[in-house]
Design an enzyme around this catalytic site. Structure first.
Site, mmCIF file in Angstrom:
data_model
loop_
_atom_site.group_PDB
_atom_site.id
_atom_site.type_symbol
_atom_site.label_atom_id
_atom_site.label_comp_id
_atom_site.label_asym_id
_atom_site.label_seq_id
_atom_site.Cartn_x
_atom_site.Cartn_y
_atom_site.Cartn_z
ATOM 1 N N TYR A 39 55.262 -15.475 103.937
ATOM 2 C CA TYR A 39 55.035 -14.285 103.125
ATOM 3 C C TYR A 39 56.307 -13.448 103.021
ATOM 4 O O TYR A 39 56.704 -13.028 101.926
ATOM 5 C CB TYR A 39 53.906 -13.463 103.741
ATOM 6 C CG TYR A 39 53.523 -12.229 102.950
ATOM 7 C CD1 TYR A 39 52.723 -12.346 101.818
ATOM 8 C CD2 TYR A 39 53.930 -10.960 103.349
ATOM 9 C CE1 TYR A 39 52.355 -11.219 101.079
ATOM 10 C CE2 TYR A 39 53.566 -9.832 102.628
ATOM 11 C CZ TYR A 39 52.785 -9.967 101.498
ATOM 12 O OH TYR A 39 52.424 -8.860 100.783
ATOM 13 N N ASN B 15 51.846 -9.323 89.769
ATOM 14 C CA ASN B 15 51.257 -8.790 90.997
ATOM 15 C C ASN B 15 50.588 -9.845 91.873
ATOM 16 O O ASN B 15 50.287 -9.588 93.038
ATOM 17 C CB ASN B 15 50.236 -7.718 90.604
ATOM 18 C CG ASN B 15 49.404 -7.249 91.759
ATOM 19 O OD1 ASN B 15 49.897 -6.588 92.666
ATOM 20 N ND2 ASN B 15 48.125 -7.608 91.758
#
Length: 252
Positions: free
Chosen positions: A144, A78
């Protein structure tokens, strides 16, 4: 009772995942690069301060898990950072590399070291956190979006490689998630676009058919499901938890 590792489990989505797994009766081990975020974890969780891009540190983490638990049933890879908000021509290479390293290499290293443990057991579940940016791309978020897109490719490959060993891999793509990290994104994007934070917020929300941001617990609940026996034949899937994105770049 499953043994679950959650990277970046000290706050945000990771903390929500850890809380949800613990509530479902699983053993939880969380990592974070920020020791302060692990100071208040419940006493029955295990925790390690580690940078997910540091392979010696990750090697030591998994050695500790093996020594303590004797195996691992589920991995939630994560860890991630938002990275810079700027036009592609204005992004410094070091900022690009830092963003890609945490989001992509962190997931790779976690999967790399979890795979042998799960192979030995003949079962396991890997849940990688991608993003709707990994489905559509976003302007002013090139590092990103590229990293989160690559996370999906990594997951697909893991599902193919590890499926014969009884190991599943899936990716969750959160939409805009309420919380401090997204607040920083809103502020930076407003500055980059010459608009206000509230206008950017409304843009993100109006880009979904449900007209709202999601919460960390929504992502956590999906992670618990994907790691459970209820999803025993769900693998190689990309699942958006985003209120249904209909316009990834609304001009609001």
């Amino acid at each position: 009772m499953s043994r679950v590792l959650i990277t970046a489990g000290g706050s945000g989505i990771g903390r929500a995942m850890a809380t949800a797994f613990a509530a479902a009766g699983h053993q939880v081990w969380v990592t974070d690069v920020d020791s302060a975020s692990l100071a208040d974890i419940p006493s029955d969780w295990r925790a390690t301060v580690v940078d997910v891009t540091d392979e010696p540190g990750m090697t030591a983490l998994f050695a500790a898990i093996d020594e303590t638990w004797g195996g691992l049933d589920a991995l939630c890879a994560n860890a991630g950072i938002a990275g810079p908000t700027a036009r592609v021509e204005d992004i410094a290479l070091d900022d690009w590399r830092a963003c890609v390293s945490v989001n992509l290499e962190g997931a790779f290293l976690a999967a790399k070291h979890a795979a042998p443990m799960m192979k030995a057991a003949g079962s396991g579940a890997m849940v990688l956190t991608s993003s709707t940016a990994g489905l559509y791309g976003y302007p002013n978020r090139a590092p990103y979006a590229a990293a989160k897109w690559a996370v999906i490719g990594l997951m697909k490959t893991l599902a193919m490689e590890l499926g014969p060993f009884g190991i599943r891999a899936n990716a969750i793509c959160p939409g805009a998630v309420e919380g401090p990290r997204m607040e920083g994104v809103l502020q930076r994007e407003a500055a980059a676009k010459g608009t206000t934070r509230d206008q950017v917020y409304e843009g993100y929300a109006s880009g979904t058919s449900m007209g709202r941001f999601v919460e960390a617990r929504d992502i956590a609940n999906m992670a618990v499901f994907l790691a459970s026996d209820a999803a025993r034949l769900v693998s190689g899937q990309v699942i958006a938890v985003d209120g249904h994105t209909v316009n990834p770049d609304p001009k609001v």
